[in-house]
Design a protein around this motif. Structure first.
Motif, PDB file in Angstrom:
ATOM      1  N   GLU A  56      40.605 -11.914  -0.631  1.00  0.00           N
ATOM      2  CA  GLU A  56      39.193 -12.263  -0.449  1.00  0.00           C
ATOM      3  C   GLU A  56      38.990 -12.841   0.941  1.00  0.00           C
ATOM      4  N   GLY A  57      38.146 -12.188   1.726  1.00  0.00           N
ATOM      5  CA  GLY A  57      37.901 -12.689   3.079  1.00  0.00           C
ATOM      6  C   GLY A  57      36.509 -13.246   3.271  1.00  0.00           C
ATOM      7  N   CYS A  58      35.540 -12.750   2.484  1.00  0.00           N
ATOM      8  CA  CYS A  58      34.166 -13.216   2.726  1.00  0.00           C
ATOM      9  C   CYS A  58      33.344 -13.371   1.453  1.00  0.00           C
ATOM     10  N   GLY A  59      33.675 -12.631   0.413  1.00  0.00           N
ATOM     11  CA  GLY A  59      32.916 -12.732  -0.830  1.00  0.00           C
ATOM     12  C   GLY A  59      31.531 -12.129  -0.769  1.00  0.00           C
ATOM     13  N   CYS A 116      48.591 -10.199  11.268  1.00  0.00           N
ATOM     14  CA  CYS A 116      48.677 -11.305  10.304  1.00  0.00           C
ATOM     15  C   CYS A 116      48.760 -10.773   8.880  1.00  0.00           C
ATOM     16  N   ILE A 124      46.481  -9.981   6.580  1.00  0.00           N
ATOM     17  CA  ILE A 124      45.537 -10.301   5.497  1.00  0.00           C
ATOM     18  C   ILE A 124      44.538  -9.158   5.260  1.00  0.00           C
ATOM     19  N   GLU A 159      41.696 -14.641   6.875  1.00  0.00           N
ATOM     20  CA  GLU A 159      42.054 -15.508   5.747  1.00  0.00           C
ATOM     21  C   GLU A 159      41.449 -16.898   5.962  1.00  0.00           C
ATOM     22  N   PRO A 160      40.541 -17.330   5.103  1.00  0.00           N
ATOM     23  CA  PRO A 160      39.995 -18.673   5.262  1.00  0.00           C
ATOM     24  C   PRO A 160      41.087 -19.735   5.068  1.00  0.00           C
ATOM     25  N   ASP A 174      35.730 -21.357   1.169  1.00  0.00           N
ATOM     26  CA  ASP A 174      35.116 -20.029   1.208  1.00  0.00           C
ATOM     27  C   ASP A 174      34.637 -19.807   2.650  1.00  0.00           C
ATOM     28  N   ARG A 175      34.211 -18.594   2.929  1.00  0.00           N
ATOM     29  CA  ARG A 175      33.907 -18.246   4.313  1.00  0.00           C
ATOM     30  C   ARG A 175      32.804 -19.135   4.887  1.00  0.00           C
ATOM     31  N   LYS A 206      32.978 -18.959  -7.262  1.00  0.00           N
ATOM     32  CA  LYS A 206      32.314 -20.251  -7.285  1.00  0.00           C
ATOM     33  C   LYS A 206      31.248 -20.312  -8.367  1.00  0.00           C
ATOM     34  N   GLU A 216      27.711 -14.714  -5.920  1.00  0.00           N
ATOM     35  CA  GLU A 216      28.804 -15.515  -5.381  1.00  0.00           C
ATOM     36  C   GLU A 216      28.295 -16.688  -4.550  1.00  0.00           C
TER      37      GLU A 216
END
Lengths: 151, 739, 292
Positions: A38-41, A99, A101, B184-185, B266-267, C2, C44
């Motif tokens: 998950e990078g941004c959702g 990296c 990801i 990656e956060p 989260d972002r 969330k 989200e």
């Protein structure tokens, strides 16, 4: 709760989670398939890319109810597919991962492209990967990797 | 001279397969038994006094672990350079998103609701939100004058330069903030209790920074704190200092709840709350002769540091020293300052102050050239620094540097001269205006000034019970290729196969402190320690008589095993020593600012659509001298990635501030380049081995961040005739300036 | 993760009839859920206020592209990827294909639907300007039957539409217009902050039928310049029946400037949007004027 049935990486799977659950969370937390990231959702970065019925989608934007009866493939399944072993070796050889990801998402999107278009032009690769953001490579080495895999 | 079997080869990335297959475990992929989740409740205002915290709403507050400043066992600070930044607000709030309360519970959705139901009573105070506000003391928010740190660099007599000048050209240039946007956060997991102490696992660049911060926060001895870096999805400086806060927060929650606690940003939270590149303002006043000889540079360089000092003093230092560029100038005065504002502290980001001051200089020199009627090329060629000449800090350049050659090569690869001619003709009839521009610049390898001496880093190698070699360093793999490069350096130092060399995952209970993974120092500086340690280990084996003059990898392995059998352990450490003849005066800010520099000329070609003011970078050439190239494939990857990140800095990435807070803290409205937006970067390395860098290497990681912005903006200026003084240069700005 | 997914319902009825019955329940308890590419983002970020949704994805009646001599009819659940693959649409409605190819990136195009793009009613949506210039009509369906409305009349204000209680967008149809003589021009351009994965700052679609240098018919539509996607009708009226000339270009730019009302927001400025809309109109008119 009514279970949702789907085929995951070739195996019949049944999950009793709320229908609005994000597929991403079901994969990572219920099924412990953590290769999908998950990078941004919000469907921008593509780190959570998976294949549903052969089409690449953002698993953060897919509710569980919508995979009922579908065939879902994650990085863990895609990478085992003999047709895509070549992506593995070419990403290694051409420096397609830094990296790492974004890499599973890149592989999933690339596999989907090669499935439909085994010998894509460079601009077709760019278009296919436009939804997968990478902050390390500047993309060239990723595109080189996919190009080499399609040769 | 070492025999090179692996150095200089594109040895595949060691951890590539695990990343490609999705098997690599990043922090959010880990889960511990009994683990719960933590969240941070943050300040809604830029500045104020916290009067009261209340936990409201119909929520099971008794089930939710709550931590505030009063729960901190040791000192309430984030120990980095100073201890000025609190781990949690205790009274004064100094920026939006400042952490005030921590909450933990197994149910993340419940935590989100709880976070919204923590209410603060705050007495709002006047705030300072820009460099101008800070300098004019609109409010005083730091010390007596809002100055976090200042420097003065002087060489010669600037007034003499102005007196002798044929022309004096002034200009003011500004740069915006930039978000690192690692994909990656940030995230951490902590286990903490009074008996065992504190252990954290996380996405981070500098394990011993986190170690120091936790030690101070908990008041525990060294051996009760353990920090383990797990696979990290990008850093770019963004995971240099902020992870100390997240680790502290997770550990405080773990300490209080008695359970492992995971905090994953989260972002939106990551973008709003964590560090970014410092915004800057640079004023140049340049004295030149009519022949284009630069007599003097008077530079005023200011960074917006945000609410606390954090790393701003060192960012400012690098920006200051790089401000006059790779030119030999008899009279220089640089006054620089980092000012305090009520925004989240700005921090480390690839380039570390240099991209800001280099943008200003390289843009300004095009302007100076135009005023003189010279080409941008001529003014640089007439002033480039050469071996034996002195920089602004009076550092004598000891190694050969041939900028004319770098420039020739870059112009040849980009067809610079023929394109200038072609565009002049084509632009007359096309709505698409094409342009080509460049920047010449340098980047100092390793810490500035006495930094490396103070750090006194240690790294080592050891033989394992399988007769393999393991590299011991706290330097982290964050995508740049440390694992692979260290293995190559050690394999060549030991004359064994690269496959025999493992690199230990950084764990402060296992590895020595080789310093932070920053400042383009890992390959060259830490790699040198690793190389020396390897040679020491080889010498030990030889002295023991178990290893002959020449041997195979298998014989080497056998020798290690025999040695281990007899002596129990085989481990060699090496500590940093400054190269001979290095001198730095911290008081006067004079001397050898860096052991060495990497040098570069970058050329950008752009198209500007005058209908939409969109800019496309069509071609990019990056020519640099970086000492010996340890791994060409990885080095190219560093340059390509850095260039594209810097293109973002130049024309896409616009942090929009509202009351001290980032307003566009989402990937949908903070725009980084996609595959469709980038040119293929042509990379060329000139190799001049550096005697004091591992295997002859210099630093490389930050270099590609420095040059692209001025090259691109100079190209846009060439295409359109516009006078651009600010980045990011957005289409809206282009339209405003050109019409 | 969330948001507590258990607080939401996403029901999958067995038939379209049952779905319509749910959508027809009082107080608008249920709302349609198509590809999810907009709604899941809200979920989200904690901004999805409505709780009960009807999953439409399985209904074949809402999918597919049918062609008759008069119309091309798209099921509302037709994805942007499916639109791009259709040869007839490529040939006769190229602007719709161009727009579809610029929605997000492929993963969004595989999931996002044309009905959802319309129903979400964002002024920045990518496909609506193309639908407007092709005189699209949309079918609204409910338990009490179906009705066709002109798409031009559908958006009545910011996030307001003609959609009545219990109604669902079920089909979109595009009239197949062939002109016996002269030339037709199709123009689409979206300006975003980057080439992919971008939300439009301004988008312009134009269609014209030109004969012997005279603009016989013209349609112009714009995104991100008003509370809804809009037709540039005053500009169209000016151009209709005219021969292109530099003076007409200038007048058209000026009229267009008067009939759009862009705002400044986090993505761009009012001044930029207006100017670029005018510049794209000029570009469209240059295409119209070519080979006279």
């Amino acid at each position: 709760m009514k279970p949702t049935h789907f085929v995951l990486n070739g195996k019949k799977t049944e999950i009793a989670s709320p229908p609005m659950s994000r597929l991403l969370d079901v994969l990572r937390e219920e099924l412990h398939l953590t290769g999908t990231k998950e990078g941004c959702g919000e469907g921008e970065c593509g780190a959570c890319s998976v294949l549903i019925d052969g089409e690449v989608v953002n698993s953060c934007l897919v509710p569980l109810a919508q995979v009922e009866g579908a065939e879902v493939r994650t990085i863990e399944g895609v990478i085992e597919d003999p047709r895509f072993k070549v992506l593995q070796s070419e990403f290694v050889a051409h420096g397609g991962a830094q990296c790492g990801i974004c890499t599973p998402g890149m592989i999933v999107s690339s596999a989907s492209l090669l499935e439909k278009n085994p010998h894509p032009r460079r601009d077709e690769i760019e278009n296919a990967l436009a939804g997968n953001l990478c902050r390390c490579t500047g993309y060239s080495k990723i595109i080189d990797s996919v190009e080499a895999a399609s040769k | 001279m070492l025999k090179s079997t692996f150095v200089g080869k594109s040895v595949p990335r060691k951890e590539a397969l695990s990343k490609i297959t999705g098997a690599a475990k990043y922090i959010d992929d880990l889960s511990f038994p009994g683990m719960i989740h933590g969240v941070t409740v943050r300040s809604p205002v830029a500045r104020g006094r916290l009067k009261k915290i209340s936990f409201e709403g119909d929520l099971p507050w008794n089930e939710i672990t709550q931590v505030t400043a009063k729960d901190i066992p040791g000192e309430n600070c984030v120990a980095v350079i100073l201890k000025e930044q609190p781990m949690l607000v205790d009274g004064m709030i100094n920026h939006p998103e400042e952490p005030i309360v921590l909450l933990a519970h197994p149910d993340r959705a419940l935590l989100e609701k709880a976070r919204k139901n923590v209410k603060f009573e705050i007495e709002a105070l006047p705030s300072v939100l820009s460099i101008d506000d800070a300098l004019s003391k609109k409010a005083v928010v730091w010390g007596s004058d809002n100055i976090l740190k200042s420097y003065l660099v002087e060489k010669g007599d600037i007034s003499q330069a102005f007196a002798e000048a044929d022309l004096i050209v002034e200009g003011e240039y500004t740069t915006g903030a930039q978000e690192q946007l690692y994909i990656e956060p940030n995230g951490m997991i902590a286990v903490a209790n009074p008996k065992d102490g504190v252990t954290v696992w996380g996405s981070l660049q500098c394990p011993f920074y986190v170690h120091k911060a936790l030690k101070t926060l908990f008041g525990l001895p060294d051996d009760k704190i353990r920090v383990i870096q797990v696979e990290t999805g990008g850093g770019f400086g963004g995971k240099e200092d902020y992870p100390s806060l997240i680790a502290g927060h997770a550990a405080l929650l773990a300490w209080k709840s008695g359970r492992p606690v995971k905090i994953i940003y989260d972002r939106a939270e990551d973008m709003a709350a964590t560090t970014k590149r410092h915004p800057s303002r640079t004023r140049h006043k340049t004295a030149v002769t009519k022949e284009g000889k630069i007599l003097g540079m008077d530079i005023d360089f200011v960074l917006d540091g945000g609410a606390y000092l954090t790393l701003s003093s060192v960012v400012l230092s690098r920006g200051t020293i790089h401000a006059p560029g790779p030119y030999v100038v008899p009279h220089v005065r640089i006054k620089s300052a980092a000012v305090a504002t009520n925004t989240p502290p700005h921090g480390a980001f690839r380039g570390f102050g240099a991209p800001q001051s280099i943008f200003a200089l390289e843009r300004h020199l095009d302007v100076v050239a135009a005023r003189l009627g010279l080409s941008p090329e001529e003014i640089r060629r007439r002033n480039f620094i050469h071996q034996g000449q002195q920089t602004a800090t009076s550092q004598t350049i000891k190694e050969p540097v041939d900028f004319d050659k770098l420039m020739d090569r870059a112009f040849e690869m980009s067809h610079y001269h023929s394109k200038i001619k072609r565009f002049e003709i084509e632009n007359k009839t096309s709505p698409i205006k094409k342009g080509i521009g460049f920047a010449a610049f340098m980047h100092g390898s390793g810490f500035t000034g006495s930094g490396e001496v103070y750090l006194a880093s240690v790294a080592g190698v050891e033989a394992t019970s399988e007769g393999r070699i393991r590299v011991l360093a706290s330097s982290t793999e964050i995508g740049q290729g440390k694992n692979t490069v260290f293995a190559q350096i050690v394999a060549d130092a030991l004359c064994v196969d690269v496959g025999l060399v493992d690199v230990a995952q950084p764990d402060t209970s296992v590895v020595p402190n080789s310093g932070p993974t920053v400042a383009s120092r890992t390959t060259s500086v830490v790699g040198k320690l690793v190389e020396d340690a390897a040679k020491g280990l080889q010498a030990t084996l030889r002295q023991s008589g178990f290893l002959g003059e020449s041997y195979t990898s298998a014989q080497f392995q056998e020798a290690c095993l025999v040695y281990l059998e007899k002596f129990g352990s085989l481990k060699t450490l090496s500590q940093y020593k400054a190269p001979p003849g290095i001198f730095w005066d911290d008081e006067k800010y004079r001397g050898d600012a860096y052991g060495t520099f990497a040098w570069a000329v970058y050329v950008a070609e752009v198209s500007v659509d005058t209908r939409t003011f969109e800019v496309k970078v069509d071609d990019f050439v990056a020519v640099q001298e970086i000492g010996r190239v340890v791994n060409p494939l990885l080095a190219q990857g560093q340059i390509e990635g850095g260039v594209i990140q810097a293109l973002g800095y130049a024309i896409y990435e616009n942090v929009i501030w509202k009351d001290g807070r980032m307003a566009n803290n989402r990937m949908t409205n903070y725009i980084i380049p996609t595959t469709m937006d980038v040119p293929r970067v042509q990379v060329h390395f000139e190799e001049v081995p550096y005697a004091y860098g591992a295997a002859g290497s210099k630093g490389i990681g930050e270099l590609p961040m420095d040059g692209p912005a001025p090259a691109v903006i100079n190209a846009i200026a060439h295409a359109t005739g516009g006078d651009f003084k600010h980045i990011p240069l957005m289409p809206e700005d282009l339209m405003r300036i050109l019409t | 993760m969330k948001t507590n997914a258990a607080e939401f319902d996403l029901r999958t009825p067995a038939t379209l009839g049952e779905a319509l019955a749910l959508l027809g329940e009082p107080q608008g308890k249920w709302r349609p859920f198509a590809g999810g590419t907009d709604l899941m983002v809200l979920l989200e970020s904690g901004n999805l206020m409505h709780k009960n949704f009807v999953n439409l994805r399985g209904f074949k009646e809402l999918r597919g592209i049918e062609v008759s001599p008069q119309f091309v009819v798209l099921g509302a659940l037709t994805t942007f990827s499916a639109i791009q693959e259709n040869e007839l649409i490529k040939k006769e409605f190229p602007c719709l294909v161009q727009a579809a190819a610029q929605v997000g990136a492929i993963a969004i195009q595989n999931r996002g639907t044309i009905g959802g793009n319309i129903g979400n009613a964002s002024p920045a949506a990518d496909s609506p300007p193309a639908l407007l210039i092709y005189d699209a009509e949309i079918e609204l369906m409910s338990t009490s039957g179906a009705r066709w409305v002109s798409y031009d009349s559908f958006h009545t204000g910011y996030k307001k539409t003609l959609l009545g209680a219990g109604e669902l967008i079920s089909k979109i149809r595009l009239p197949r217009t062939t002109r016996a003589s002269g030339r037709t021009v199709h123009y689409f351009r979206k300006v975003g902050a980057r080439k992919a994965q971008a939300i439009s700052k301004v988008s312009v679609a134009g269609w014209a039928h030109v004969e012997k240098g005279v603009i016989k018919e013209v349609r112009l539509a714009l995104g991100s310049v008003a509370p809804t996607v809009v037709r540039g009708k005053n500009t169209e009226n000016l151009l209709k029946g005219k021969v292109l000339s530099p003076a007409l270009y200038e007048e058209a730019r000026s009229i267009l400037g008067g009939e759009i009302s862009p705002i400044s927001d986090i993505r761009s400025t009012d001044v930029y949007r207006k100017r670029i809309a005018q510049n794209l109109l000029s570009e469209f008119l240059e295409h119209v004027g070519l080979d006279q």
